[in-house]
Design an enzyme around this catalytic site. Structure first.
Site, mmCIF file in Angstrom:
data_model
loop_
_atom_site.group_PDB
_atom_site.id
_atom_site.type_symbol
_atom_site.label_atom_id
_atom_site.label_comp_id
_atom_site.label_asym_id
_atom_site.label_seq_id
_atom_site.Cartn_x
_atom_site.Cartn_y
_atom_site.Cartn_z
ATOM 1 N N HIS A 22 -22.925 16.859 41.402
ATOM 2 C CA HIS A 22 -23.019 18.086 42.003
ATOM 3 C C HIS A 22 -24.639 19.237 41.521
ATOM 4 O O HIS A 22 -25.600 19.293 41.598
ATOM 5 C CB HIS A 22 -22.085 18.661 42.180
ATOM 6 C CG HIS A 22 -21.322 18.274 41.177
ATOM 7 N ND1 HIS A 22 -20.778 16.952 40.428
ATOM 8 C CD2 HIS A 22 -21.009 18.820 40.138
ATOM 9 C CE1 HIS A 22 -20.619 17.460 39.859
ATOM 10 N NE2 HIS A 22 -20.105 18.769 38.864
ATOM 11 N N ARG A 23 -24.115 18.489 39.507
ATOM 12 C CA ARG A 23 -25.551 19.544 38.992
ATOM 13 C C ARG A 23 -26.386 18.993 38.698
ATOM 14 O O ARG A 23 -27.605 19.702 38.851
ATOM 15 C CB ARG A 23 -24.020 19.619 37.358
ATOM 16 C CG ARG A 23 -25.429 20.222 36.625
ATOM 17 C CD ARG A 23 -24.594 21.037 35.618
ATOM 18 N NE ARG A 23 -22.781 21.524 36.136
ATOM 19 C CZ ARG A 23 -22.403 20.017 35.378
ATOM 20 N NH1 ARG A 23 -22.056 19.025 34.937
ATOM 21 N NH2 ARG A 23 -21.076 20.664 35.482
ATOM 22 N N ASP A 58 -13.386 15.287 35.743
ATOM 23 C CA ASP A 58 -13.537 14.180 35.454
ATOM 24 C C ASP A 58 -12.374 12.727 36.072
ATOM 25 O O ASP A 58 -13.006 11.847 36.280
ATOM 26 C CB ASP A 58 -14.666 13.531 34.847
ATOM 27 C CG ASP A 58 -16.002 14.156 34.770
ATOM 28 O OD1 ASP A 58 -16.390 15.106 35.933
ATOM 29 O OD2 ASP A 58 -16.697 14.294 33.473
ATOM 30 N N ASP A 69 -23.441 27.812 38.730
ATOM 31 C CA ASP A 69 -21.630 27.817 37.532
ATOM 32 C C ASP A 69 -21.175 26.831 38.841
ATOM 33 O O ASP A 69 -21.828 25.883 39.806
ATOM 34 C CB ASP A 69 -21.620 29.699 38.485
ATOM 35 C CG ASP A 69 -19.972 29.307 38.391
ATOM 36 O OD1 ASP A 69 -19.520 29.833 37.249
ATOM 37 O OD2 ASP A 69 -19.408 30.212 39.165
ATOM 38 N N THR A 70 -19.998 26.127 38.946
ATOM 39 C CA THR A 70 -19.658 25.192 38.895
ATOM 40 C C THR A 70 -17.812 24.964 39.716
ATOM 41 O O THR A 70 -17.052 26.079 39.391
ATOM 42 C CB THR A 70 -19.872 23.919 38.576
ATOM 43 O OG1 THR A 70 -21.283 23.650 38.506
ATOM 44 C CG2 THR A 70 -19.694 22.109 39.020
ATOM 45 N N PHE A 77 -15.845 15.715 31.048
ATOM 46 C CA PHE A 77 -15.538 16.846 30.990
ATOM 47 C C PHE A 77 -14.532 17.152 32.079
ATOM 48 O O PHE A 77 -14.667 16.960 32.855
ATOM 49 C CB PHE A 77 -16.337 17.716 30.524
ATOM 50 C CG PHE A 77 -17.324 17.661 31.069
ATOM 51 C CD1 PHE A 77 -18.169 17.744 31.432
ATOM 52 C CD2 PHE A 77 -16.932 19.129 31.668
ATOM 53 C CE1 PHE A 77 -18.594 18.380 32.429
ATOM 54 C CE2 PHE A 77 -17.494 20.326 32.299
ATOM 55 C CZ PHE A 77 -18.640 19.333 33.105
ATOM 56 N N GLY A 78 -13.806 18.114 31.992
ATOM 57 C CA GLY A 78 -12.744 18.770 32.936
ATOM 58 C C GLY A 78 -12.194 18.002 33.513
ATOM 59 O O GLY A 78 -11.422 17.519 33.090
ATOM 60 N N ASN A 107 -28.370 20.203 25.203
ATOM 61 C CA ASN A 107 -28.234 19.317 26.098
ATOM 62 C C ASN A 107 -28.753 19.582 27.429
ATOM 63 O O ASN A 107 -30.210 18.566 27.837
ATOM 64 C CB ASN A 107 -26.950 18.349 26.445
ATOM 65 C CG ASN A 107 -26.843 17.840 24.766
ATOM 66 O OD1 ASN A 107 -27.503 17.158 23.895
ATOM 67 N ND2 ASN A 107 -25.671 17.501 24.884
ATOM 68 N N LYS A 108 -28.332 20.136 28.467
ATOM 69 C CA LYS A 108 -28.595 20.980 29.376
ATOM 70 C C LYS A 108 -30.036 21.286 29.394
ATOM 71 O O LYS A 108 -31.432 21.346 30.540
ATOM 72 C CB LYS A 108 -27.908 21.814 29.575
ATOM 73 C CG LYS A 108 -26.805 21.185 30.815
ATOM 74 C CD LYS A 108 -25.955 23.102 31.039
ATOM 75 C CE LYS A 108 -24.251 22.448 32.146
ATOM 76 N NZ LYS A 108 -23.700 24.303 32.194
HETATM 77 P P1 IMP Z 1 -19.044 25.970 34.815
HETATM 78 O O1 IMP Z 1 -19.411 27.200 35.646
HETATM 79 O O2 IMP Z 1 -20.386 24.252 34.378
HETATM 80 O O3 IMP Z 1 -18.596 26.796 33.556
HETATM 81 O O4 IMP Z 1 -17.669 24.228 34.981
HETATM 82 C C1 IMP Z 1 -16.819 25.319 35.737
HETATM 83 C C2 IMP Z 1 -15.495 24.352 35.129
HETATM 84 O O5 IMP Z 1 -15.083 23.203 36.331
HETATM 85 C C3 IMP Z 1 -15.284 23.490 34.246
HETATM 86 O O6 IMP Z 1 -14.534 24.513 33.372
HETATM 87 C C4 IMP Z 1 -15.024 22.070 34.592
HETATM 88 O O7 IMP Z 1 -13.472 22.842 34.821
HETATM 89 C C5 IMP Z 1 -14.953 22.679 36.354
HETATM 90 N N1 IMP Z 1 -16.455 21.464 35.997
HETATM 91 C C6 IMP Z 1 -18.154 22.065 36.095
HETATM 92 N N2 IMP Z 1 -18.238 20.547 36.343
HETATM 93 C C7 IMP Z 1 -17.728 19.195 36.015
HETATM 94 C C8 IMP Z 1 -17.818 18.427 36.173
HETATM 95 O O8 IMP Z 1 -19.089 18.166 35.827
HETATM 96 N N3 IMP Z 1 -16.704 17.229 35.972
HETATM 97 C C9 IMP Z 1 -15.511 17.909 36.532
HETATM 98 N N4 IMP Z 1 -15.059 19.212 35.772
HETATM 99 C C10 IMP Z 1 -16.604 20.124 35.816
#
Ligand code: IMP
Length: 191
Positions: free
Chosen positions: A177-178, A152, A69-70, A149-150, A12-13
Protein backbone atom coordinates in the site's frame (compact mmCIF):
# COMPACT_ATOMS: atom_id res chain seq x y z
CA UNK A 1 9.27 24.90 -5.07
CA UNK A 2 12.67 23.74 -3.84
CA UNK A 3 11.90 22.59 -0.33
CA UNK A 4 9.21 20.11 0.61
CA UNK A 5 8.46 18.70 4.06
CA UNK A 6 7.67 15.02 4.51
CA UNK A 7 5.75 14.95 7.81
CA UNK A 8 7.79 12.10 9.29
CA UNK A 9 10.80 11.53 11.50
CA UNK A 10 11.58 8.21 9.88
CA UNK A 11 14.93 8.76 8.12
CA UNK A 12 14.53 5.60 6.06
CA UNK A 13 11.22 6.74 4.61
CA UNK A 14 12.75 10.16 3.92
CA UNK A 15 15.79 8.78 2.10
CA UNK A 16 13.68 6.38 0.09
CA UNK A 17 11.46 9.15 -1.27
CA UNK A 18 14.34 11.65 -1.69
CA UNK A 19 16.08 9.20 -4.04
CA UNK A 20 13.02 9.02 -6.29
CA UNK A 21 12.05 12.67 -6.77
CA UNK A 22 13.69 15.44 -8.86
CA UNK A 23 17.05 16.46 -7.40
CA UNK A 24 16.17 20.13 -7.09
CA UNK A 25 13.50 19.30 -4.50
CA UNK A 26 15.08 19.00 -1.06
CA UNK A 27 13.00 16.94 1.35
CA UNK A 28 12.91 18.10 4.96
CA UNK A 29 11.81 16.02 7.95
CA UNK A 30 9.80 17.34 10.91
CA UNK A 31 13.04 17.53 12.91
CA UNK A 32 14.64 19.62 10.13
CA UNK A 33 11.94 22.29 10.49
CA UNK A 34 11.92 22.19 14.30
CA UNK A 35 8.53 20.54 14.63
CA UNK A 36 8.70 18.41 17.76
CA UNK A 37 5.08 18.56 18.93
CA UNK A 38 2.49 15.87 18.24
CA UNK A 39 0.62 16.85 15.09
CA UNK A 40 -3.14 16.49 15.63
CA UNK A 41 -4.75 13.45 13.97
CA UNK A 42 -8.34 13.88 15.06
CA UNK A 43 -10.26 13.11 11.87
CA UNK A 44 -12.33 9.96 11.49
CA UNK A 45 -10.97 8.93 8.10
CA UNK A 46 -7.50 7.99 6.86
CA UNK A 47 -7.78 10.69 4.16
CA UNK A 48 -8.84 13.26 6.76
CA UNK A 49 -5.85 12.58 8.99
CA UNK A 50 -3.36 12.76 6.11
CA UNK A 51 -4.84 16.10 5.02
CA UNK A 52 -4.92 17.42 8.57
CA UNK A 53 -1.21 16.70 9.03
CA UNK A 54 -0.18 18.31 5.73
CA UNK A 55 -2.34 21.37 6.39
CA UNK A 56 -0.99 21.72 9.94
CA UNK A 57 2.58 22.01 8.63
CA UNK A 58 1.59 24.54 5.96
CA UNK A 59 -0.34 26.65 8.49
CA UNK A 60 2.17 26.54 11.35
CA UNK A 61 5.50 26.34 9.51
CA UNK A 62 4.73 27.77 6.06
CA UNK A 63 6.22 24.88 4.10
CA UNK A 64 4.65 22.87 1.33
CA UNK A 65 4.30 19.40 2.76
CA UNK A 66 3.09 15.87 2.31
CA UNK A 67 1.90 13.48 5.01
CA UNK A 68 0.83 9.86 4.98
CA UNK A 69 -1.70 7.91 6.99
CA UNK A 70 -2.40 4.19 6.83
CA UNK A 71 -5.06 1.82 8.11
CA UNK A 72 -6.07 -1.82 7.84
CA UNK A 73 -9.69 -2.27 6.72
CA UNK A 74 -11.36 -5.64 7.39
CA UNK A 75 -14.47 -6.38 5.33
CA UNK A 76 -16.48 -8.32 7.88
CA UNK A 77 -15.77 -5.67 10.53
CA UNK A 78 -17.16 -2.95 8.26
CA UNK A 79 -13.73 -1.48 7.63
CA UNK A 80 -12.43 -1.58 11.23
CA UNK A 81 -9.84 -1.03 12.61
CA UNK A 82 -9.30 1.46 9.71
CA UNK A 83 -8.31 4.90 10.90
CA UNK A 84 -7.94 3.49 14.45
CA UNK A 85 -5.42 0.76 13.42
CA UNK A 86 -2.57 2.03 15.62
CA UNK A 87 -4.70 2.08 18.80
CA UNK A 88 -7.21 -0.69 18.02
CA UNK A 89 -6.52 -2.48 21.34
CA UNK A 90 -5.88 0.71 23.34
CA UNK A 91 -3.73 3.77 23.83
CA UNK A 92 -0.59 1.69 24.44
CA UNK A 93 -0.45 1.18 20.64
CA UNK A 94 0.90 -2.36 21.01
CA UNK A 95 1.21 -4.33 17.77
CA UNK A 96 0.86 -7.64 19.66
CA UNK A 97 -2.31 -6.51 21.46
CA UNK A 98 -3.75 -5.16 18.21
CA UNK A 99 -3.12 -8.42 16.34
CA UNK A 100 -4.53 -10.53 19.19
CA UNK A 101 -7.67 -8.41 19.31
CA UNK A 102 -8.15 -8.72 15.54
CA UNK A 103 -7.59 -12.50 15.55
CA UNK A 104 -10.14 -12.78 18.35
CA UNK A 105 -12.68 -10.62 16.49
CA UNK A 106 -12.34 -12.91 13.44
CA UNK A 107 -12.13 -16.29 15.20
CA UNK A 108 -15.55 -17.45 13.95
CA UNK A 109 -15.54 -15.64 10.60
CA UNK A 110 -15.14 -17.28 7.20
CA UNK A 111 -14.65 -14.01 5.33
CA UNK A 112 -11.19 -12.80 6.31
CA UNK A 113 -10.71 -10.35 3.43
CA UNK A 114 -8.94 -7.12 4.27
CA UNK A 115 -6.91 -4.37 2.70
CA UNK A 116 -4.26 -1.91 3.74
CA UNK A 117 -4.85 1.63 2.61
CA UNK A 118 -2.31 4.47 2.58
CA UNK A 119 -3.31 8.00 1.72
CA UNK A 120 -0.68 10.65 1.04
CA UNK A 121 -1.90 14.23 1.15
CA UNK A 122 0.31 16.78 -0.62
CA UNK A 123 -0.11 20.48 0.11
CA UNK A 124 1.62 22.19 -2.82
CA UNK A 125 1.27 25.74 -4.16
CA UNK A 126 -1.94 26.22 -2.16
CA UNK A 127 -3.56 23.12 -3.62
CA UNK A 128 -4.23 19.82 -1.94
CA UNK A 129 -3.62 16.57 -3.83
CA UNK A 130 -4.22 13.07 -2.50
CA UNK A 131 -2.74 9.74 -3.61
CA UNK A 132 -4.14 6.42 -2.45
CA UNK A 133 -2.35 3.05 -2.39
CA UNK A 134 -4.29 -0.12 -1.68
CA UNK A 135 -3.03 -3.66 -1.04
CA UNK A 136 -5.74 -6.33 -0.92
CA UNK A 137 -5.30 -9.52 1.05
CA UNK A 138 -6.60 -11.53 3.97
CA UNK A 139 -6.07 -11.99 7.68
CA UNK A 140 -4.39 -15.29 8.58
CA UNK A 141 -5.56 -17.42 11.52
CA UNK A 142 -2.22 -17.25 13.32
CA UNK A 143 0.91 -15.08 13.17
CA UNK A 144 3.65 -15.90 10.68
CA UNK A 145 7.05 -14.24 10.21
CA UNK A 146 9.29 -11.78 12.01
CA UNK A 147 9.87 -8.97 9.50
CA UNK A 148 8.09 -5.66 9.29
CA UNK A 149 5.88 -4.13 11.95
CA UNK A 150 2.27 -3.61 13.01
CA UNK A 151 -0.13 -6.16 11.53
CA UNK A 152 2.44 -7.66 9.10
CA UNK A 153 2.50 -11.17 10.71
CA UNK A 154 -1.25 -11.65 10.13
CA UNK A 155 -1.69 -9.99 6.70
CA UNK A 156 -1.28 -12.14 3.60
CA UNK A 157 -1.43 -10.12 0.37
CA UNK A 158 -3.58 -11.44 -2.45
CA UNK A 159 -1.77 -13.92 -4.77
CA UNK A 160 1.00 -14.61 -2.23
CA UNK A 161 1.50 -17.51 0.15
CA UNK A 162 3.53 -15.51 2.69
CA UNK A 163 2.46 -12.81 5.10
CA UNK A 164 4.11 -9.38 4.88
CA UNK A 165 6.24 -10.42 7.87
CA UNK A 166 7.66 -13.36 5.89
CA UNK A 167 8.65 -11.18 2.91
CA UNK A 168 11.74 -9.15 2.08
CA UNK A 169 11.18 -5.47 2.56
CA UNK A 170 11.85 -4.87 -1.14
CA UNK A 171 8.96 -7.15 -2.15
CA UNK A 172 6.65 -5.63 0.45
CA UNK A 173 7.51 -2.14 -0.84
CA UNK A 174 6.82 -3.16 -4.42
CA UNK A 175 3.39 -4.71 -3.85
CA UNK A 176 2.38 -2.85 -0.69
CA UNK A 177 0.00 0.00 0.00
CA UNK A 178 2.61 2.58 1.03
CA UNK A 179 4.87 1.85 -1.94
CA UNK A 180 1.95 2.27 -4.34
CA UNK A 181 0.92 5.61 -2.82
CA UNK A 182 4.54 6.85 -2.86
CA UNK A 183 4.87 5.86 -6.52
CA UNK A 184 1.87 8.04 -7.40
CA UNK A 185 3.32 10.97 -5.44
CA UNK A 186 6.71 10.56 -7.13
CA UNK A 187 5.10 10.35 -10.61
CA UNK A 188 3.19 13.54 -9.82
CA UNK A 189 6.33 15.41 -8.68
CA UNK A 190 8.23 14.20 -11.77
CA UNK A 191 5.49 15.11 -14.23
P1 IMP B 1 0.66 5.00 10.17
O1 IMP B 1 -0.42 5.90 9.68
O2 IMP B 1 1.71 4.71 9.13
O3 IMP B 1 1.22 5.46 11.48
O4 IMP B 1 -0.05 3.58 10.46
C1 IMP B 1 -1.06 3.42 11.44
C2 IMP B 1 -1.06 2.00 11.97
O5 IMP B 1 -1.42 1.08 10.92
C3 IMP B 1 0.30 1.50 12.46
O6 IMP B 1 0.49 1.80 13.81
C4 IMP B 1 0.19 0.00 12.25
O7 IMP B 1 -0.53 -0.58 13.32
C5 IMP B 1 -0.64 -0.10 11.01
N1 IMP B 1 0.22 -0.18 9.80
C6 IMP B 1 0.53 0.83 8.95
N2 IMP B 1 1.30 0.42 7.95
C7 IMP B 1 1.48 -0.91 8.16
C8 IMP B 1 2.21 -1.92 7.46
O8 IMP B 1 2.84 -1.69 6.41
N3 IMP B 1 2.15 -3.15 7.99
C9 IMP B 1 1.48 -3.46 9.12
N4 IMP B 1 0.81 -2.57 9.83
C10 IMP B 1 0.80 -1.29 9.36
Amino acid sequence: MDKLVFATNNDNKLKEVQALIPQHIKLLSLKDIGCFEDIPETQNTIEGNARQKAEYIKTHYGYDCFADDTGLEVDTLNGAPGVYSARYAGAQRSAEDNMNKLLEALHDKDNRNARFKTVIALHLNNKLHTFTGICKGSITETKHGKNGFGYDPIFRPENYKETFAEMDLSLKNRIGHRGKAIKQLVDFLNR
